[in-house]
Design an enzyme around this catalytic site. Structure first.
Site, PDB file in Angstrom:
ATOM      1  NE  ARG A   1      20.373  35.465 -13.643  1.00  0.00           N
ATOM      2  CZ  ARG A   1      19.784  36.376 -12.654  1.00  0.00           C
ATOM      3  NH1 ARG A   1      19.268  37.920 -13.169  1.00  0.00           N
ATOM      4  NH2 ARG A   1      20.217  36.373 -11.601  1.00  0.00           N
TER       5      ARG A   1
ATOM      6  CG  HIS B   1      17.810  32.364 -10.879  1.00  0.00           C
ATOM      7  ND1 HIS B   1      18.376  33.391 -11.731  1.00  0.00           N
ATOM      8  CD2 HIS B   1      16.692  32.494 -10.962  1.00  0.00           C
ATOM      9  CE1 HIS B   1      17.164  34.063 -12.144  1.00  0.00           C
ATOM     10  NE2 HIS B   1      16.397  33.627 -11.495  1.00  0.00           N
TER      11      HIS B   1
ATOM     12  CD  GLU C   1      20.592  32.685  -7.741  1.00  0.00           C
ATOM     13  OE1 GLU C   1      20.025  31.878  -7.053  1.00  0.00           O
ATOM     14  OE2 GLU C   1      21.552  32.043  -8.238  1.00  0.00           O
TER      15      GLU C   1
ATOM     16  NE  ARG D   1      -3.572  -2.705   0.209  1.00  0.00           N
ATOM     17  CZ  ARG D   1      -3.834  -3.874   0.095  1.00  0.00           C
ATOM     18  NH1 ARG D   1      -2.732  -4.720  -0.015  1.00  0.00           N
ATOM     19  NH2 ARG D   1      -5.053  -4.193   0.124  1.00  0.00           N
TER      20      ARG D   1
ATOM     21  NE  ARG E   1      10.002 -10.257   8.562  1.00  0.00           N
ATOM     22  CZ  ARG E   1      10.377  -9.725   7.496  1.00  0.00           C
ATOM     23  NH1 ARG E   1      11.386 -10.592   6.969  1.00  0.00           N
ATOM     24  NH2 ARG E   1       9.942  -9.181   6.581  1.00  0.00           N
TER      25      ARG E   1
ATOM     26  CB  THR F   1       2.202  -4.538   8.910  1.00  0.00           C
ATOM     27  OG1 THR F   1       3.201  -5.200   8.353  1.00  0.00           O
ATOM     28  CG2 THR F   1       0.709  -4.859   8.155  1.00  0.00           C
TER      29      THR F   1
ATOM     30  CG  ASN G   1      26.220  34.002 -15.441  1.00  0.00           C
ATOM     31  OD1 ASN G   1      25.338  33.861 -15.900  1.00  0.00           O
ATOM     32  ND2 ASN G   1      26.418  34.106 -14.174  1.00  0.00           N
TER      33      ASN G   1
ATOM     34  NE  ARG H   1      23.235  27.779 -13.422  1.00  0.00           N
ATOM     35  CZ  ARG H   1      24.742  28.314 -13.230  1.00  0.00           C
ATOM     36  NH1 ARG H   1      25.602  27.586 -13.189  1.00  0.00           N
ATOM     37  NH2 ARG H   1      24.998  29.580 -12.884  1.00  0.00           N
ATOM     38  CG  HIS H   2      19.834  32.410 -15.873  1.00  0.00           C
ATOM     39  ND1 HIS H   2      21.149  32.497 -16.370  1.00  0.00           N
ATOM     40  CD2 HIS H   2      19.792  32.107 -14.519  1.00  0.00           C
ATOM     41  CE1 HIS H   2      21.970  32.953 -15.395  1.00  0.00           C
ATOM     42  NE2 HIS H   2      21.183  32.640 -14.093  1.00  0.00           N
TER      43      HIS H   2
HETATM   44  C1  LIG Z   1      25.076  34.233 -13.102  1.00  0.00           C
HETATM   45  O1  LIG Z   1      24.695  35.582 -13.541  1.00  0.00           O
HETATM   46  C2  LIG Z   1      23.573  35.679 -12.535  1.00  0.00           C
HETATM   47  C3  LIG Z   1      23.166  37.184 -13.324  1.00  0.00           C
HETATM   48  O2  LIG Z   1      23.032  37.466 -14.374  1.00  0.00           O
HETATM   49  C4  LIG Z   1      23.792  35.650 -11.182  1.00  0.00           C
HETATM   50  O3  LIG Z   1      22.774  35.924 -10.595  1.00  0.00           O
HETATM   51  C5  LIG Z   1      24.319  34.392 -10.729  1.00  0.00           C
HETATM   52  O4  LIG Z   1      24.666  34.175  -9.488  1.00  0.00           O
HETATM   53  C6  LIG Z   1      25.661  34.130 -11.569  1.00  0.00           C
HETATM   54  N1  LIG Z   1      25.892  32.922 -11.446  1.00  0.00           N
HETATM   55  C7  LIG Z   1      27.269  32.759 -10.915  1.00  0.00           C
HETATM   56  C8  LIG Z   1      27.386  31.551 -10.258  1.00  0.00           C
HETATM   57  O5  LIG Z   1      28.213  33.652 -10.775  1.00  0.00           O
HETATM   58  C1  LIG Z   2       2.133  -7.060  11.704  1.00  0.00           C
HETATM   59  C2  LIG Z   2       3.296  -6.132  12.548  1.00  0.00           C
HETATM   60  O1  LIG Z   2       4.513  -5.950  11.847  1.00  0.00           O
HETATM   61  N1  LIG Z   2       2.849  -5.504  13.388  1.00  0.00           N
HETATM   62  C3  LIG Z   2       3.537  -4.574  14.278  1.00  0.00           C
HETATM   63  C4  LIG Z   2       3.092  -3.341  14.515  1.00  0.00           C
HETATM   64  O2  LIG Z   2       3.776  -2.757  15.350  1.00  0.00           O
HETATM   65  C5  LIG Z   2       3.788  -3.287  16.639  1.00  0.00           C
HETATM   66  C6  LIG Z   2       4.724  -2.510  17.611  1.00  0.00           C
HETATM   67  O3  LIG Z   2       5.631  -1.965  17.197  1.00  0.00           O
HETATM   68  C7  LIG Z   2       4.342  -4.810  16.587  1.00  0.00           C
HETATM   69  O4  LIG Z   2       4.313  -5.291  17.782  1.00  0.00           O
HETATM   70  C8  LIG Z   2       3.662  -5.313  15.655  1.00  0.00           C
HETATM   71  O5  LIG Z   2       4.304  -6.716  15.434  1.00  0.00           O
END
Ligand SMILES: *[C@@H]1O[C@H](CO)[C@@H](O)[C@H](O)[C@H]1NC(C)=O
Ligand SMILES: CC(=O)N[C@H]1CO[C@H](CO)[C@@H](O)[C@@H]1O
Ligand SMILES: *[C@@H]1O[C@H](CO)[C@@H](O)[C@H](O)[C@H]1NC(C)=O
Ligand SMILES: *[C@@H]1O[C@H](CO)[C@@H](O)[C@H](O)[C@H]1NC(C)=O
Length: 433
Positions: A279, A364, A299, A24, A53, A104, A235, A228-229
């Site tokens: 950007r 960014h 950013e 489930r 177990r 369970t 840059n 990224r842009h």
């Molecule tokens: C690249 O340029 C942008 C601005 O245009 C900036 O915000 C960004 O931090 C820059 N990246 C780096 C890692 O320098």
């Molecule tokens: C079936 C199963 O594993 N049930 C468990 C649920 O939790 C209690 C407490 O942790 C256990 O005692 C059961 O065995």
């Protein structure tokens, strides 16, 4: 000090207890909650009862999961106790905030046991149930599990699927869903992947954030493209910030982009998001798709350093320059922003990205690093230093247990705007191809 977005009056110890039959999507939800909270700097970790177990019984057959199998039952209980023990230790030693117990927890009696155990240790329990009776969804999930679960390593896929179905039937015999008889518990019940959501007694800000997040998740296959842009006039001279136009080479990238995108996207519908700065809009302007400009994608604001080169910053604000190198994630430009600030303003973008399908984002460097870190689970001490080249299309495809990344270079030269930690501030005029 740092505000982690948690109001100080609440107990900052929460255990999200996953509830639901196998297949489930519990592990998927678990992993996503951990990634999301970690990205927001909220310390989170998952504890998977299955892996405890597995230490005792590596490749159990379906019989092992029969409730009438006393031996299996005892070992499962032991595994859960071990997981909870490690969790409590983690809260103590690592200042943990949110633990997620991925198990369970199929009966009311078990939930009541775990609830008391947690409350006895000052941890607030919060149940998250994934309930689903859509056969197709379940089958797709089983196919994912049988190819990825460690329980079935090296086994024949058909056999694995059959065994897994048998295992699910054992659980179904005893499974009890969350309902009004547990009205005193905090829970969220997600039905058919958020087609319906029931929430009960949400007590804290953190719980409501988790509810809001899981409500927005979907499991349709889709891709997210990041770019990224194109190279800007700033840059070329190494200046930061501003609202410059594209350089002639940046312009070439903008003209080539539609071809790259068409190749990657094919006939799938796509929406392009840009920042409000020239950007990114110039870079996206030839893309034949609907566009949306977000202020939140602008950013990182360099404050008083806007329009300066790294060299000028080093001369004019030497201690700031050094402080930024020391902790780039936390460093906030005078009158500007830190990476942490950018993550905070990107949260609505991430939430919307989770809801959407195919999206391309032209933005960014710093913003792209933060978005990338969310999808690829990059820790904060590394994300601000990640290399994201200009003139490259990045494709991310979120899959159940990982994100598949492909990079497509446009082969249009640009200046390298990457400055390595601790290196001289000299602007690189080296052209990278
Ligand atoms: C690249 O340029 C942008 C601005 O245009 C900036 O915000 C960004 O931090 C820059 N990246 C780096 C890692 O320098
Ligand atoms: C079936 C199963 O594993 N049930 C468990 C649920 O939790 C209690 C407490 O942790 C256990 O005692 C059961 O065995
Ligand atoms: C869940 O999906 C199945 C299959 O589409 C449907 O039959 C069922 O009514 C749905 N249940 C709820 C509560 O939405
Ligand atoms: C990752 O994506 C690429 C490109 O779409 C694809 O060729 C490759 O098979 C994918 N890998 C996985 C593990 O899905």
């Amino acid at each position: 000090m740092t505000n982690y977005g948690i109001t100080p009056t609440e107990t900052p110890r929460l255990c999200v207890v996953m509830v639901g039959l196998p297949a489930r999507g519990k592990s998927l939800i678990t992993q996503k909650i951990v990634r999301y909270l970690s990205w927001l700097s909220i310390k989170a970790r998952s504890f998977n009862v299955g892996s405890y177990r597995r230490l005792q019984e590596a490749h159990p057959s379906a019989d092992f999961f029969d409730v009438h199998n006393a031996q299996g039952e005892r070992m499962r209980r032991q595994a859960a106790e071990l997981a909870v023990k490690d969790m409590l230790e983690w809260f103590e030693t690592s200042d943990g905030v949110v633990a997620i117990l991925d198990a369970t927890n199929s009966t009311k009696a078990r939930r009541s046991w775990i609830k008391e155990l947690l409350q006895g240790h000052g941890v607030e329990p919060f149940f998250v149930e994934s309930w689903c009776n859509d056969k197709e969804l379940i089958w797709n999930n089983i196919m994912d599990v049988k190819t990825t679960s460690p329980d079935y390593v090296g086994q024949d896929p058909e056999e694995a699927a059959k065994d897994f179905m048998a295992r699910i039937r054992k659980y179904e015999e005893v499974y009890e869903t969350l309902d009004e008889t547990e009205a005193e518990s905090s829970y969220v019940k997600i039905i058919n992947v958020s087609s319906q959501v029931v929430i009960n007694k949400i007590r804290s800000y953190l719980q409501s954030r988790i509810v809001y997040y899981v409500m927005n998740l979907h499991i349709k296959r889709r891709c997210i493209w990041l770019s990224r842009h194109g190279e800007s006039e700033y840059n070329l001279t190494g200046k930061l910030g501003g609202d410059a136009n594209l350089s002639p080479r940046g312009e070439m990238y903008a003209r080539k982009l539609p071809e790259l995108v068409k190749e990657a996207v094919g006939d799938r519908p796509l929406t392009v998001w840009t920042s409000t700065l020239r950007r990114t809009q110039q870079t996206a302007r030839f893309l034949p798709y609907p566009k949306l400009a977000w202020k939140a994608l602008d950013e990182l604001d360099a404050g008083v350093c806007d329009g300066m080169t790294y060299e000028e910053i080093e001369q004019k604000y030497p201690e700031d320059f050094a402080a930024r190198d020391k902790d780039k994630y936390e460093y906030r430009y005078r009158g500007g922003e830190s990476y942490r600030d950018v993550v905070t303003r990107l949260e609505p973008i991430i939430m919307e990205l989770e809801r959407q399908e195919n999206i391309m984002i032209v933005t960014h460097q710093a913003v792209l690093r933060c978005i990338y870190a969310y999808f690829m689970n990059v820790p904060q001490d590394r994300s601000p230093w990640m290399v994201v080249p200009l003139h490259t299309l990045i494709q991310l495809e979120p899959r159940p247990y990982s994100t598949n990344e492909t990079r497509v270079p446009a082969n249009i030269p640009a200046v390298s705007t990457y400055r390595e930690k601790g290196t001289s501030s000299k602007h690189s005029t080296e052209v990278v191809e």
